[in-house]
Enzyme design. Structure first.
Site, PDB file in Angstrom:
ATOM      1  N   ASP A 132      -0.734  -9.629   7.728  1.00 38.03           N
ATOM      2  CA  ASP A 132      -1.017  -8.888   8.964  1.00 38.03           C
ATOM      3  C   ASP A 132      -2.528  -8.889   9.199  1.00 38.03           C
ATOM      4  O   ASP A 132      -3.315  -9.186   8.300  1.00 38.03           O
ATOM      5  CB  ASP A 132      -0.478  -7.452   8.898  1.00 38.03           C
ATOM      6  CG  ASP A 132      -1.152  -6.608   7.832  1.00 38.03           C
ATOM      7  OD1 ASP A 132      -1.429  -7.143   6.729  1.00 38.03           O
ATOM      8  OD2 ASP A 132      -1.394  -5.411   8.071  1.00 38.03           O
ATOM      9  N   GLU A 176      -1.091  -4.230   5.273  1.00 35.87           N
ATOM     10  CA  GLU A 176      -2.360  -3.881   4.617  1.00 35.87           C
ATOM     11  C   GLU A 176      -3.300  -3.177   5.572  1.00 35.87           C
ATOM     12  O   GLU A 176      -3.973  -2.219   5.205  1.00 35.87           O
ATOM     13  CB  GLU A 176      -3.019  -5.143   4.050  1.00 35.87           C
ATOM     14  CG  GLU A 176      -4.073  -4.860   2.974  1.00 35.87           C
ATOM     15  CD  GLU A 176      -5.494  -4.657   3.509  1.00 35.87           C
ATOM     16  OE1 GLU A 176      -6.346  -4.209   2.732  1.00 35.87           O
ATOM     17  OE2 GLU A 176      -5.758  -4.929   4.708  1.00 35.87           O
TER      18      GLU A 176
END
Lengths: 453, 453
Positions: free
Chosen positions: B85, B149
């Site tokens: 991500d 994250e």
């Protein structure tokens, strides 16, 4: 006239609702067609009420609607000023009904501009219609209804300067203020001025990762906060050097009279929802909001403002800061003092810019004047009570400009209430207030014509 | 292996570009389909590189890609962690090319996630492919590539807790940090922790007109600024009570060694564009950004933020505030200390709320460990220079969590540069760095297998 007003009440309200449906937000270029549509609406209503001439006067920005009815050049002339533009409606999510879909609830009309100033301006159009329809117009009347008040009237002064002959009158009549309550009518005799600036603080040239750089560079948001915090001391005095130099202190008598006005601190807290009042040490809340200058941050932004957590050090932080001014502070001087001060307190770790927006001078109008007396007697007749003269906290910068360019005093016949939420979500205007305005205004014309004889 | 890497360079870069085209912004729910698509991309590439098993593991949020290649249970196992991500791309207007349309300029790939962490994560996929294709895989390998994250890995801990057997390994390998420069490779041996909160200051219950109320009520934006300003003293020490209690001071020797690292203050100023560096009194810039805790406002907003001037006193003002932590500060404790402190300094004229976001513990890894030595020798072979051990300023909260739940140390083999503009507009990753990562990682596996014998 009373009969005419009563018979036409529903129509008057319906017309106001139509007017409120047009989102004439002057701050936003995309609403320009709506603003033009609103000007045309006002023009049409002035014509059908009986004006001889109505023009939509182009300016470098948004147009001014000018109309007139001259019944006899030897009679006094009233110049009505108002504005048909409105504040932006955001934050939209806090409105209980859409801002441009007016609804009536508890005898109040809810919509952006309901009070400020479409509702109050339209009282004058309907009062004029009433006087015309009943043959009771006792003064000549001129209308100057602008579309840029909410952005500081950038083109009105040019218009007034270029049309001094056309605008010749004896007095200016404005309804863009409030009164104490529906039981205690009041007339605003003084207004605060305004200085408005936008500031920009730049730290790094790009947004930085707060882990990699955090602690080693000045964060422009933190710095902006520190600079803003330093603009007031522990007594809530503004620290801008020279800020208070020209502030006229009221006498103890004047302060005592002003503090005798009906005011309940608990009601004020309940209305605003603040846990405690605040303000400059040594003054009352009534004084804080009228005879003392202020410094408020009207907007602030920078960095990551969306949902979730972003670990960023922004390159830039911004704030909009306004100062309300009192006699004899000069907005240009204050803006300059602010700019110098703000630049002087900037640490060497950032650069700052100060961009001035519009300003306006504070004004005070005398209560022993013919125009004040004419207004006072009009309120006394319709409310059954002599109105209280009040110093207002807001600013109508054009009042000072009218005095300077046209040599005319303004009478501020406001019918709104402080609780009308102007400039806020769920702005509204009481039907009582709208109708009282339409009843009271013609009496001002009558009294004024008589007192001027 | 060198030959294989050289022959496949264009394809490796082309695949990374395809990966960067998918806007897998985890903070924004509307990008969920893109995040899923990215997970599938990673799965497919691991399979085609030669993984035995690859699974897309559902979580309460966004999925984790798990893959493995077990060549011999008696050999050591490397667990690779990374994330697919990316941070949001705003402010979009500051990008020179669209963030999700990667372009190569001056031998660098520009795109959101180019470095953090798609580029660095994908080096591991391609290093794995290289080892498989050339028969040089010397350890078992497991991949755990997550998609949350950038929002604080809310579901990773649950996943790790529930899959402790599956994740059994000898060491964790992560590329989500940087190195000093392409001439001076370095390995991060310490990371700062993080405490992140959002604060809300409420004054009046609705937006108020700054003319009518200004001066008489506390303005929540001004108050927020004053509160933020008070969080640091004149020496840039954080004033939150108890904040420094657990901070471990480094010895004079350690500080001297760290300050011997190549660092040029003028280059730092040129890179960031700050007129002057800033920071806690008594420490150097290198120390400010690594061994000292920080407090930064990552975002602030309130009131009128559009074009033009609106004279409003906002009801609410908001800020996102993060603190970078150093050993032995505990994020939960610091968040609690902050909350208590912030509530305690709120004046009675407003109410405040503090909402904690995610946090992470600071970590330090020893340079005499097998895993550090394996990494150090690998860099030395490909860069021709022994890497410098460095304390990093950022946070990878999951490193502490892996230690706690899996009992494993992490090796932080970063190949990015501080100038890569991660979390900022125009994020990029050098092709040199991407390729060096793919060359260096297999050598870590070789060294690690040998040293563990």
């Amino acid at each position: 006239m009373e009969k005419f007003i009563a018979e036409n009440k529903e129509r008057f309200i319906g017309e106001l609702i139509d007017l409120l449906k047009i989102p004439s937000v002057s701050t936003d270029a995309k609403h320009k067609p709506d603003v033009i549509k609103t000007a045309e609406f006002v023009k049409e209503k002035l014509l059908s009420a009986g004006a001889d001439v109505v023009e939509i006067c182009e300016t470098a920005g948004l147009p001014i609607v000018y109309g007139e009815k001259i019944i006899d050049p030897s009679l006094p002339t009233v110049l009505v000023y108002g504005h048909y533009d409105v504040q932006p409606a955001d934050p939209l999510e806090l409105w209980n009904s859409p801002p441009f879909e007016p609804v009536i609830k508890d005898e109040k009309i809810y919509a952006r501009g309901a009070c400020d100033d479409k509702g109050q301006m339209y009282m004058h159009v309907k009062a004029f219609e009433t006087m015309m329809a009943t043959g009771k117009l006792t003064c000549n009347v001129k209308f100057m209804i602008e579309g840029e008040e909410e952005i500081g009237s950038p083109n009105l002064e040019i218009y007034v300067r270029e049309n001094q002959d056309k605008l010749k009158a004896d007095v200016i009549l404005i309804s863009d203020t409030g009164m104490l309550s529906n039981d205690t009518p009041s007339i605003t005799t003084g207004l605060r001025g305004l200085s408005y600036v936008e500031v920009e603080v730049t730290g790094p040239k790009r947004d930085l990762h707060s882990g990699l750089y955090g602690g080693g560079v000045a964060n422009p948001i933190n710095v902006l906060c520190e600079m803003i915090a330093s603009l007031k001391d522990e007594n809530n005095k503004i620290t801008v050097a020279g800020f208070y130099d020209k502030v006229v202190e009221l006498s103890e008598e004047e302060r005592a009279a002003m503090n005798a006005a009906p005011f309940n601190i608990e009601d004020f807290k309940a209305d605003t929802g603040v846990p405690e009042v605040a303000g400059e040490k040594g003054y009352t809340t009534l004084e804080h909001t009228s005879i003392r200058p202020t410094l408020d941050v009207n907007g602030i932004w920078g960095g990551y403002m969306e949902e979730g957590a972003k670990t960023v050090i922004a390159s830039k932080a911004y704030a909009k800061i306004s100062m309300r001014l009192v006699p004899d502070q000069n907005p240009d001087e204050i803006t300059e003092l602010f700019q110098k001060h703000f630049e002087s307190i900037a640490p060497s770790t950032v650069t700052v810019k100060v961009n001035p927006h519009h300003g306006g001078r504070p004004v005070v109008t005398p209560t022993d004047s013919v125009e004040y007396q004419a207004a006072s007697k009009a309120y006394e007749a319709t409310f059954g009570k002599k109105p209280v003269p009040m110093r207002g906290g807001g600013s109508i910068p054009i009042v000072a400009m009218f005095k300077e360019l046209l040599g005319l005093d303004s009478v501020l016949m406001g019918f709104g209430l402080d609780t009308d939420a102007i400039h806020s979500p769920n702005e509204h205007f009481g039907i009582f207030n709208f109708m009282k305005g339409i009843e009271t205004i013609p009496l001002f014309y009558q009294n004024y014509a008589e007192l001027k004889k």
